[in-house]
Design a protein around this motif. Structure first.
Motif, short mmCIF file in Angstrom:
data_model
loop_
_atom_site.label_atom_id
_atom_site.label_comp_id
_atom_site.label_asym_id
_atom_site.label_seq_id
_atom_site.Cartn_x
_atom_site.Cartn_y
_atom_site.Cartn_z
N ASN A 7 0.92 -1.17 0.07
CA ASN A 7 0.05 0.07 -0.15
C ASN A 7 0.67 1.31 -0.15
O ASN A 7 2.29 1.15 -0.13
CB ASN A 7 -0.98 -0.06 1.09
CG ASN A 7 -0.03 -0.10 2.51
OD1 ASN A 7 0.83 0.54 2.66
ND2 ASN A 7 -0.70 -1.07 3.37
N GLU A 8 0.06 2.35 -0.04
CA GLU A 8 0.98 3.57 0.33
C GLU A 8 0.44 4.31 1.54
O GLU A 8 -0.87 4.54 1.68
CB GLU A 8 0.55 4.78 -0.95
CG GLU A 8 1.12 4.24 -2.08
CD GLU A 8 2.77 4.35 -2.21
OE1 GLU A 8 3.29 5.34 -1.45
OE2 GLU A 8 3.53 3.66 -2.81
N PRO A 9 1.26 4.50 2.46
CA PRO A 9 0.79 4.98 3.87
C PRO A 9 0.23 6.28 3.69
O PRO A 9 0.87 7.08 3.10
CB PRO A 9 2.24 4.61 4.83
CG PRO A 9 3.09 4.71 3.85
CD PRO A 9 2.74 4.18 2.52
N ARG A 10 -0.59 6.69 4.78
CA ARG A 10 -1.25 7.87 4.62
C ARG A 10 -0.32 9.04 5.74
O ARG A 10 0.44 8.36 6.19
CB ARG A 10 -2.71 7.83 5.36
CG ARG A 10 -2.42 7.57 7.07
CD ARG A 10 -3.91 7.13 7.68
NE ARG A 10 -4.31 5.74 7.01
CZ ARG A 10 -5.57 5.26 7.12
NH1 ARG A 10 -6.43 5.94 7.90
NH2 ARG A 10 -6.08 4.16 6.53
N TYR A 11 -0.62 10.17 5.52
CA TYR A 11 0.17 11.00 6.08
C TYR A 11 -0.52 11.31 7.54
O TYR A 11 -1.90 11.49 7.34
CB TYR A 11 0.57 12.42 5.65
CG TYR A 11 1.37 11.97 4.36
CD1 TYR A 11 2.84 12.19 4.60
CD2 TYR A 11 1.19 12.01 3.09
CE1 TYR A 11 3.69 12.18 3.89
CE2 TYR A 11 1.91 11.95 2.04
CZ TYR A 11 3.15 11.88 2.54
OH TYR A 11 4.24 11.73 1.39
N PRO A 12 -0.10 11.74 8.73
CA PRO A 12 -0.75 12.05 9.76
C PRO A 12 -1.42 13.27 9.48
O PRO A 12 -0.87 14.32 9.43
CB PRO A 12 0.29 11.94 10.97
CG PRO A 12 1.28 10.95 10.39
CD PRO A 12 1.23 11.23 9.01
N SER A 13 -2.64 13.56 10.04
CA SER A 13 -3.21 14.80 10.01
C SER A 13 -2.98 15.64 11.40
O SER A 13 -2.45 14.96 12.37
CB SER A 13 -4.80 14.66 9.94
OG SER A 13 -5.31 14.14 11.05
N PHE A 14 -3.24 16.90 11.25
CA PHE A 14 -3.06 17.66 12.35
C PHE A 14 -3.61 17.43 13.57
O PHE A 14 -3.37 17.46 14.56
CB PHE A 14 -3.31 19.24 11.97
CG PHE A 14 -3.07 20.30 13.30
CD1 PHE A 14 -1.73 20.39 13.81
CD2 PHE A 14 -4.13 20.59 13.89
CE1 PHE A 14 -1.61 21.20 14.90
CE2 PHE A 14 -4.01 21.33 14.99
CZ PHE A 14 -2.68 21.77 15.58
N LYS A 15 -5.02 16.90 13.16
CA LYS A 15 -6.11 16.29 14.27
C LYS A 15 -5.43 14.98 14.76
O LYS A 15 -5.67 14.96 16.01
CB LYS A 15 -7.35 16.30 13.74
CG LYS A 15 -8.37 15.67 14.56
CD LYS A 15 -9.71 15.65 14.03
CE LYS A 15 -10.96 15.03 14.88
NZ LYS A 15 -12.25 14.94 14.38
N GLY A 16 -5.07 14.34 13.96
CA GLY A 16 -4.55 12.83 14.38
C GLY A 16 -3.24 13.31 15.32
O GLY A 16 -2.83 12.50 16.31
#
Length: 258
Positions: free
Chosen positions: A183-192
């Motif tokens: 897969n392609e990993p997601r980027y952490p959001s500011f909220k996360g």
């Protein structure tokens, strides 16, 4: 579903790396440390499963205090809880010891259905820890996975190695190690990122995992000497004046390559 993801903090593979002068292990003090990319993909697979099923994701990492950053990153991506194995006595741990400690940490998580890991970390590249962890936990192992499906209490996976491809099936609970193709990993959001600061992380050491640590063998080998890799030298240039073929053959023969 309870999912455990095994992650590791490693020196950035794009930066210069060196060995410690004291014991010739990888010098992590002066290096830029990051969550290993292959572990990000294992975490992404866990979080994808969490989105499609009622899953709880626990992140487990063994390492010094800085390894907490790797755990927090996965929590920022969407993980629920962390377990940080932090003990100076584990410095330089080999594959069997690393697997033994990780397996002990996994056992502290109740009712584990799936353990996810990367197939090989960029600092050690032994590609053996997931298999040893599975053996210690008595779980079926599905390694080198590029595609994973979980349904009706079973895992189905496409496996790829240098020898070919195969589709494997195993009952849960199981351990799966993934490749960079998963897969392609997601980027952490500011909220996360903000939410990750409030998520629980338990810090444990050898005494917590093994009440009787007398005679605990951290490594079965040690490096007694190491020298820097010599700088690259200029190669041999052959100018084609009609005799390039003979010159090339003579060079290969001199180097005992043919």
């Amino acid at each position: 579903m309870n999912i455990v993801v095994l992650v590791k903090q490693v020196p950035d593979s794009g930066a210069e790396r060196a060995l410690s002068q004291a014991d010739h292990t990888l010098d992590r003090e002066g290096a830029e440390l990051v969550l290993d990319e292959i572990n990000e993909r294992a975490a992404e697979e866990a979080l994808t499963l969490k989105e499609t099923a009622d899953a709880h994701v626990t992140v487990v990492s063994m390492g010094p205090e800085s390894a907490l950053d790797a755990i927090r990153k996965v929590l920022a991506m969407g993980g629920d809880r962390g377990i940080h194995i932090c003990d100076d006595r584990l410095h330089g741990a080999d594959v069997p010891t690393t697997a033994k400690v990780l397996a002990a940490a996994v056992r502290t998580v109740a009712d584990v259905d799936l353990v996810l890991a990367g197939d090989a970390t960029t600092d050690g590249q032994a590609s053996a820890v997931p298999a040893v962890v599975a053996d210690l936990l008595g779980l079926p192992q599905v390694t080198h996975v590029r595609k994973l499906d979980v349904d009706s209490g079973r895992v189905s996976a496409e496996r790829e190695t240098e020898d070919g491809e195969a589709t494997l099936d195993a009952p849960l609970p199981a351990l799966v190690s993934v490749t960079e193709k998963i897969n392609e990993p997601r980027y952490p959001s500011f909220k996360g990122i903000m939410a990750a600061k409030k998520k629980p992380v338990d810090t444990v050491d050898l005494d917590d995992l093994f009440p009787d640590t007398a005679g605990f063998l951290v490594s079965r080998t040690r490096v007694v000497e190491a020298v820097p890799r010599p700088p690259r030298t200029a190669g041999t240039r052959i100018t084609d004046d009609g005799s390039a073929g003979r010159q090339l053959a003579a060079y290969l023969i001199a180097q005992k390559l043919v």
